[in-house]
Enzyme design. Structure first.
Site, mmCIF file in Angstrom:
data_model
loop_
_atom_site.group_PDB
_atom_site.id
_atom_site.type_symbol
_atom_site.label_atom_id
_atom_site.label_comp_id
_atom_site.label_asym_id
_atom_site.label_seq_id
_atom_site.Cartn_x
_atom_site.Cartn_y
_atom_site.Cartn_z
ATOM 1 N N ARG A 38 0.752 -1.270 0.154
ATOM 2 C CA ARG A 38 0.025 -0.091 0.012
ATOM 3 C C ARG A 38 0.758 1.285 0.081
ATOM 4 O O ARG A 38 0.516 2.301 -0.626
ATOM 5 C CB ARG A 38 -0.879 -0.125 1.161
ATOM 6 N N LYS A 202 -19.447 -16.396 2.095
ATOM 7 C CA LYS A 202 -20.742 -16.334 2.307
ATOM 8 C C LYS A 202 -21.567 -15.647 1.190
ATOM 9 O O LYS A 202 -21.080 -14.640 0.403
ATOM 10 C CB LYS A 202 -20.953 -15.313 3.541
ATOM 11 N N GLY A 358 -9.305 -8.102 -1.014
ATOM 12 C CA GLY A 358 -9.398 -9.110 0.214
ATOM 13 C C GLY A 358 -8.855 -10.309 -0.206
ATOM 14 O O GLY A 358 -7.889 -10.275 -0.752
ATOM 15 N N GLY A 381 -13.435 -3.667 0.649
ATOM 16 C CA GLY A 381 -14.696 -3.175 0.835
ATOM 17 C C GLY A 381 -15.164 -2.117 -0.243
ATOM 18 O O GLY A 381 -16.310 -2.548 -0.960
HETATM 19 P P1 AMP Z 1 -14.522 -13.935 1.514
HETATM 20 O O1 AMP Z 1 -13.974 -13.001 2.513
HETATM 21 O O2 AMP Z 1 -16.147 -14.032 1.757
HETATM 22 O O3 AMP Z 1 -14.119 -13.760 0.116
HETATM 23 O O4 AMP Z 1 -14.313 -15.285 1.807
HETATM 24 C C1 AMP Z 1 -12.934 -16.033 1.889
HETATM 25 C C2 AMP Z 1 -12.799 -17.189 2.843
HETATM 26 O O5 AMP Z 1 -13.820 -18.066 2.377
HETATM 27 C C3 AMP Z 1 -11.729 -17.768 2.857
HETATM 28 O O6 AMP Z 1 -10.910 -17.599 4.182
HETATM 29 C C4 AMP Z 1 -11.850 -19.203 2.450
HETATM 30 O O7 AMP Z 1 -10.998 -20.150 3.209
HETATM 31 C C5 AMP Z 1 -13.297 -19.484 2.639
HETATM 32 N N1 AMP Z 1 -13.720 -20.524 1.907
HETATM 33 C C6 AMP Z 1 -13.750 -20.671 0.707
HETATM 34 N N2 AMP Z 1 -14.066 -21.788 0.304
HETATM 35 C C7 AMP Z 1 -14.703 -22.149 1.321
HETATM 36 C C8 AMP Z 1 -15.254 -23.603 1.544
HETATM 37 N N3 AMP Z 1 -15.429 -24.469 0.701
HETATM 38 N N4 AMP Z 1 -15.435 -23.976 2.857
HETATM 39 C C9 AMP Z 1 -15.174 -23.080 3.778
HETATM 40 N N5 AMP Z 1 -14.720 -21.739 3.853
HETATM 41 C C10 AMP Z 1 -14.404 -21.460 2.484
#
Ligand code: AMP
Length: 401
Positions: A38, A202, A358, A381
């Site tokens: 950054r 999620k 992210g 974000g």
């Molecule tokens: P996000 O911050 O929503 O982009 O989520 C990223 C996180 O989702 C990472 O830490 C991954 O380890 C997790 N993730 C991705 N695929 C899976 C999965 N199949 N089961 C559990 N966690 C997951």
């Protein structure tokens, strides 16, 4: 369409500049900056301002110090690193708008740089406070210019990202300008086919993104844990995979809308599973869309990759946000790595690829692929909110072209 003036669009020569950067960098146990990406990203703007003989007063936050000074969140290590990178002295203020800092700012000469202490040491920062903004502006005077270059913070209407811009001519720096230009391009005038690749933990975090992109893209590829909520909503067995049971109706609704809008949503058709999310867990390949009881999905399978590889290769625009599996664990990371490689190859052939901030950025860094994309966004974000079609206050407040 965001069409904002940048530091090149105004006469900034010999001016005092109040600039907001995003130096929210990790500090290690020895008090050193452990990832200076950054800081490096702010250099083009800073160097240009120095060429223009400006006097530069910089503001940033670091971490969440709860509105009071906390040495743990001091920007001192950042000043030290910036000084090495920019190869000239950086005056580190002990405070923000206290008497000593005011004196330092008053004496600041053209061609000099000064960094204020963590702006969140003042409880008024997160309140978008006009009085605090006036005090900050008084450090540089009313003839100064406000430069917004903290893309990672533009989705927040805080004093240093918003209120200050109401008292000074406000323009963007090169980093924010670059971010705006890529998101403008893909969201308003994308070359087709336009493919979105979404993953991560999620569905609930990405609903706004999916809904907005349904009107813009040709294909949405869904992986990561959020895929299981979609699969379950179609009656497919997902074993013990991560799921948001309260989002099944919403998932169904999204799939229906996609059909109406002629957008293909592609879900995994095979899986890598494990008995638990753990480095030592045994992994197994499931050559089937259904996941047996006792297992959870941790990555996309090879047939899924085969199916999406043509689509990625033929895309002319790609936006990627969120890993395809638990990429932090080596043996669950191959789907994410393969997708990153496929996007990199498509980029080589002229596709415009934007990786949202992210975890996908962490993933491509891990795979050493970060230079292989058209644009890697610096704000998690902020990039998500742009993909959701939101107006970001820290951009909105800048002067229009
Ligand atoms: P996000 O911050 O929503 O982009 O989520 C990223 C996180 O989702 C990472 O830490 C991954 O380890 C997790 N993730 C991705 N695929 C899976 C999965 N199949 N089961 C559990 N966690 C997951």
């Amino acid at each position: 369409m965001m069409n904002k003036k940048s530091i090149k669009d105004i006469d900034i020569r010999n001016k005092k500049v109040l600039i907001r950067v995003d130096y929210n960098v990790p500090i290690d146990e020895n008090g050193e900056v452990s990832d200076d990406t950054r800081i490096k990203e702010s250099l083009p703007t800073l160097n240009y301002l120095l060429q223009q003989n400006c006097a530069i007063v910089m503001m940033s936050h670091l971490g969440r110090p709860k509105g009071k000074p906390d040495p743990k969140y001091s920007l001192k290590p950042v000043a030290k690193r910036l000084q090495q990178l920019i190869n000239r002295p950086v005056i580190m203020a002990e405070g923000i708008v206290d008497e000593k800092t005011k004196e330092l700012a008053k004496n600041l000469k053209n061609g000099e740089i000064m960094l204020l202490e963590n702006i969140r040491f003042d409880p008024r920062e997160e309140k978008n406070d006009r009085e605090f903004a006036k005090e900050l502006v008084s450090l540089v005077g009313e003839d100064a210019v406000f430069v917004q270059d903290a893309f990672g913070s533009v989705h927040r209407a805080h004093t240093s990202t918003y209120a200050v811009a109401e008292f000074l001519p406000a323009v963007c720096g090169f980093l924010v300008e670059k971010e705006i230009s890529y998101f403008n391009k893909i969201l308003t005038n994308p070359e087709r086919p336009f493919v979105a690749i979404l993953g991560g933990a999620k569905v609930s975090d990405k609903i706004g993104v999916i809904e907005n992109l349904l009107d813009k893209v040709n294909v949405i590829i869904i992986g990561g844990a959020m895929a299981y909520t979609f699969l379950l909503s179609r009656g497919i067995s997902i074993g013990n995979s991560l799921v948001e049971s309260d989002k099944l109706d919403l998932a169904r609704d999204i799939l229906k809308k996609a059909e109406q809008k002629n957008v293909d949503i592609l879900l995994p058709i095979d899986h890598i599973v494990a008995t638990k999310i753990d480095e030592n867990a045994e992994i197994k390949y499931i050559d089937n869309v259904d996941i047996p009881e006792g297992y959870l999905g941790v990555d996309i399978g090879e047939n899924t990759i085969k199916r999406i590889s043509n689509i990625i290769s033929n895309a002319k625009t790609i936006v990627w946000n969120g890993p395809m599996g638990v990429f932090e664990i080596e043996k669950f990371s191959s789907g994410t790595k393969k997708v990153a490689q496929l996007i990199a190859e498509a980029t080589d052939k002229g596709c415009i690829s934007v990786v949202g901030g992210g975890d996908s950025v962490a993933a491509i860094k891990k795979f050493n692929l970060e230079n292989k994309f058209s644009h890697v966004s610096t704000g998690g974000g902020a990039s998500l909110e742009l993909l959701e079609g939101k107006v970001l206050p820290g951009i909105d407040v800048l002067q229009n072209k």
